[in-house]
Design a protein around this motif. Structure first.
Motif, PDB file in Angstrom:
ATOM      1  N   VAL A   1       7.400  -5.839  -0.079  1.00 50.29           N
ATOM      2  CA  VAL A   1       6.639  -7.062  -0.490  1.00 50.29           C
ATOM      3  C   VAL A   1       5.244  -6.806  -0.093  1.00 50.29           C
ATOM      4  O   VAL A   1       4.421  -7.283  -0.887  1.00 50.29           O
ATOM      5  CB  VAL A   1       7.296  -8.303   0.239  1.00 50.29           C
ATOM      6  N   ALA A   2       5.000  -6.318   1.216  1.00 46.95           N
ATOM      7  CA  ALA A   2       3.383  -6.260   1.399  1.00 46.95           C
ATOM      8  C   ALA A   2       2.776  -5.382   0.584  1.00 46.95           C
ATOM      9  O   ALA A   2       1.536  -5.659   0.245  1.00 46.95           O
ATOM     10  CB  ALA A   2       3.311  -5.603   3.023  1.00 46.95           C
ATOM     11  N   VAL A   3       3.373  -4.435   0.027  1.00 47.46           N
ATOM     12  CA  VAL A   3       2.751  -3.385  -1.254  1.00 47.46           C
ATOM     13  C   VAL A   3       2.141  -4.205  -2.091  1.00 47.46           C
ATOM     14  O   VAL A   3       1.184  -4.148  -2.752  1.00 47.46           O
ATOM     15  CB  VAL A   3       3.561  -2.360  -1.283  1.00 47.46           C
TER      16      VAL A   3
ATOM     17  N   PHE B   1       4.597 -11.363   5.885  1.00 49.17           N
ATOM     18  CA  PHE B   1       5.001 -10.152   6.735  1.00 49.17           C
ATOM     19  C   PHE B   1       4.205  -9.236   6.373  1.00 49.17           C
ATOM     20  O   PHE B   1       3.413  -9.145   5.067  1.00 49.17           O
ATOM     21  CB  PHE B   1       6.530  -9.718   6.191  1.00 49.17           C
ATOM     22  N   GLY B   2       4.221  -8.004   6.909  1.00 44.71           N
ATOM     23  CA  GLY B   2       3.395  -6.843   6.599  1.00 44.71           C
ATOM     24  C   GLY B   2       2.256  -6.515   7.396  1.00 44.71           C
ATOM     25  O   GLY B   2       1.543  -5.434   6.988  1.00 44.71           O
TER      26      GLY B   2
ATOM     27  N   HIS C   1      -2.529   3.855   3.971  1.00 43.31           N
ATOM     28  CA  HIS C   1      -1.698   4.092   5.188  1.00 43.31           C
ATOM     29  C   HIS C   1      -2.193   2.828   6.198  1.00 43.31           C
ATOM     30  O   HIS C   1      -3.335   2.712   6.374  1.00 43.31           O
ATOM     31  CB  HIS C   1      -2.465   5.178   5.930  1.00 43.31           C
ATOM     32  N   PRO C   2      -1.443   2.127   6.873  1.00 44.62           N
ATOM     33  CA  PRO C   2       0.075   2.381   7.037  1.00 44.62           C
ATOM     34  C   PRO C   2       1.150   1.682   5.970  1.00 44.62           C
ATOM     35  O   PRO C   2       2.212   1.991   6.029  1.00 44.62           O
ATOM     36  CB  PRO C   2       0.237   1.847   8.368  1.00 44.62           C
ATOM     37  N   ILE C   3       0.487   0.779   5.063  1.00 41.83           N
ATOM     38  CA  ILE C   3       1.477  -0.113   4.028  1.00 41.83           C
ATOM     39  C   ILE C   3       2.256   0.890   3.278  1.00 41.83           C
ATOM     40  O   ILE C   3       3.440   0.936   3.370  1.00 41.83           O
ATOM     41  CB  ILE C   3       0.567  -1.066   3.447  1.00 41.83           C
ATOM     42  N   TRP C   4       1.447   1.738   2.429  1.00 46.00           N
ATOM     43  CA  TRP C   4       2.286   2.478   1.254  1.00 46.00           C
ATOM     44  C   TRP C   4       3.100   3.728   2.047  1.00 46.00           C
ATOM     45  O   TRP C   4       4.282   3.540   1.441  1.00 46.00           O
ATOM     46  CB  TRP C   4       1.318   3.213   0.245  1.00 46.00           C
TER      47      TRP C   4
ATOM     48  N   SER D   1       6.155   2.323   3.499  1.00 47.54           N
ATOM     49  CA  SER D   1       7.041   1.563   2.669  1.00 47.54           C
ATOM     50  C   SER D   1       7.628   2.112   1.643  1.00 47.54           C
ATOM     51  O   SER D   1       8.899   2.010   1.131  1.00 47.54           O
ATOM     52  CB  SER D   1       6.311   0.198   2.182  1.00 47.54           C
ATOM     53  N   ILE D   2       6.761   2.914   0.817  1.00 49.18           N
ATOM     54  CA  ILE D   2       7.495   3.547  -0.531  1.00 49.18           C
ATOM     55  C   ILE D   2       7.860   5.145  -0.212  1.00 49.18           C
ATOM     56  O   ILE D   2       6.734   5.971  -0.067  1.00 49.18           O
ATOM     57  CB  ILE D   2       6.166   3.485  -1.726  1.00 49.18           C
ATOM     58  N   LEU D   3       8.985   5.276   0.084  1.00 51.87           N
ATOM     59  CA  LEU D   3       9.580   6.246   0.870  1.00 51.87           C
ATOM     60  C   LEU D   3      10.479   7.069  -0.276  1.00 51.87           C
ATOM     61  O   LEU D   3      10.807   8.352  -0.440  1.00 51.87           O
ATOM     62  CB  LEU D   3      10.572   6.267   1.906  1.00 51.87           C
ATOM     63  N   GLU D   4      11.071   6.366  -1.339  1.00 46.46           N
ATOM     64  CA  GLU D   4      11.902   6.882  -2.276  1.00 46.46           C
ATOM     65  C   GLU D   4      11.211   6.240  -3.718  1.00 46.46           C
ATOM     66  O   GLU D   4      10.566   5.246  -3.900  1.00 46.46           O
ATOM     67  CB  GLU D   4      13.158   6.419  -2.072  1.00 46.46           C
TER      68      GLU D   4
END
Length: 397
Positions: A124-126, A27-28, A349-352, A355-358
């Protein structure tokens, strides 16, 4: 010189099984796929070394089409010849093709893009991409000049986000490598082995350009819908630089205004494409299935991936000789450093950013990274943990 391996049924079956597992768990998006490939093919199975993998990634980043799929095909070609490349492609691609055809037939209109388990898979992709970048950076940017080239590539790719920035960065990095590493000589013992002749390369390149010219002519000369479909998907797969995220709006312009499918159906499929593993180019299977059922889905899949297959078949027979040339080898040192920078830019960008919002997302990413890197758990376990954990976090928060 390394002796060519004899391709056996067992080796082809192994290629199919490994690539299918990757097709079910990767995924990702394209950069994450390169991370999964690096973990499986380089770290775990040692089918190729770091430099050969980086060279292959550099080549596929330069070619139009789905870079991650081309890398997978290239690994299969080196491991098992033409059949190995075909099996690697089928294993990695068919799971998402089948899933998207099913989405097209029975799950239209469902909102899957915001599901908690999807967000978990993005996290997971991160972890996967971070692991791949660390490993590649250690090997490919060991000195200050190459670290500087990687920084230049990172900055340029992030600050000028156009379809051709990546190609320009690779060209400039190649020139810098050629100038800066004049004392470098090509290594003689890292030959990439695969059983493809140069005649196969010439035929493949001729087919690629021939179809690009012939299909629009046939489309105008006939009124057959399947030729028009094949032409639209083949052209989309031939002329796109930058991977699956770039091809999605191109496909929208190709099929929505012409009335092949509605905007609502396109957006439903867009969400479904984010929810399945494997290459984003398989979104074509969804569009094809909307237009003409499962037959249309398979036709669209063949049409959009055929350029990628022809290009990698056309370039690989010449690639080993080129990369072993001392001048080309110097340029590749710069190119490989740039690939690290490009991957870091895509990691942000775009992965982080998606995905990492909080803070809890960062904590979960750290846990998944530790599972992969320190606890040495299999990638599919990390993927399952990410999906389940993302669903739980969605319920709690």
């Amino acid at each position: 010189m390394t002796e060519k391996k004899r391709v056996t049924f067992q080796s082809l079956l192994e290629i199919l099984m490994v690539s299918t597992r990757l097709g079910l768990t990767s995924f990702g998006g394209p950069v994450a796929h390169l991370g999964y490939f690096h973990e499986e093919y380089v770290r775990r199975r040692k089918w190729m070394d770091e430099k050969s993998y980086a060279d292959l990634v550099a080549l596929c980043q330069f070619l139009p089409g789905p870079a991650s799929s081309q890398v997978g095909i290239g690994v299969g070609l080196m491991r098992g010849g033409l059949l190995g490349g075909l099996f690697a492609f089928l294993g990695f691609t068919l799971p998402s093709v089948l899933a998207l055809i099913i989405f097209a037939i029975i799950l239209q209109g469902f909102d899957v893009a915001d599901a908690g388990w999807i967000h978990g898979l993005k996290i997971v992709a991160v972890a996967v991409v971070a692991h791949a970048i660390l490993g590649m950076a250690q090997k490919l940017t060991p000195d200050l000049p190459r670290k500087t080239i990687a920084l230049f590539a990172l900055a340029a790719t992030l600050l000028w986000q156009t379809a051709f920035t990546q190609i320009g960065v690779i060209i400039v990095a190649g020139l810098l490598g050629y100038i800066l590493f004049k004392s470098h000589t090509a290594v003689e013992d890292d030959r990439m082995t695969f059983s493809l002749s140069k005649s196969v390369g010439y035929i493949s390149l001729a087919l690629f350009f021939g179809l690009l010219i012939l299909l629009p002519i046939l489309r105008e000369a006939t009124s057959l819908n399947w030729i028009a479909m094949f032409d639209s998907f083949y052209r989309s797969g031939s002329l796109v630089f930058g991977g699956g995220h770039v091809v999605l709006p191109l496909l929208e312009r190709e099929f929505v205004p012409t009335g092949w499918l509605s905007e609502e159906a396109f957006l439903a499929g867009y969400g479904a494409a984010q929810a399945v593993p494997g290459p984003l180019f398989t979104f074509a299977a969804y569009i094809g299935a909307i237009i003409n059922g499962w037959q249309g889905g398979l036709l669209a899949t063949v049409a959009i991936f055929l350029p990628a297959f022809l290009l990698i078949l056309g370039t690989l027979p010449f690639w080993d000789a080129l990369r072993r040339n001392s001048k080309i080898s110097r340029a590749l040192m710069g190119v490989n450093a740039a690939v690290v920078g490009i991957l870091i830019a895509a990691f942000y960008h775009p992965i982080w950013t998606s995905s990492i919002l909080e803070p809890v997302d960062f904590v979960f990413a750290a846990v998944l990274f530790s599972m992969l890197v320190y606890w040495k758990l299999a990638p599919w376990i990390v993927v399952v943990t990410g999906a389940v954990g993302g669903w739980i976090l969605y319920l709690i928060f």
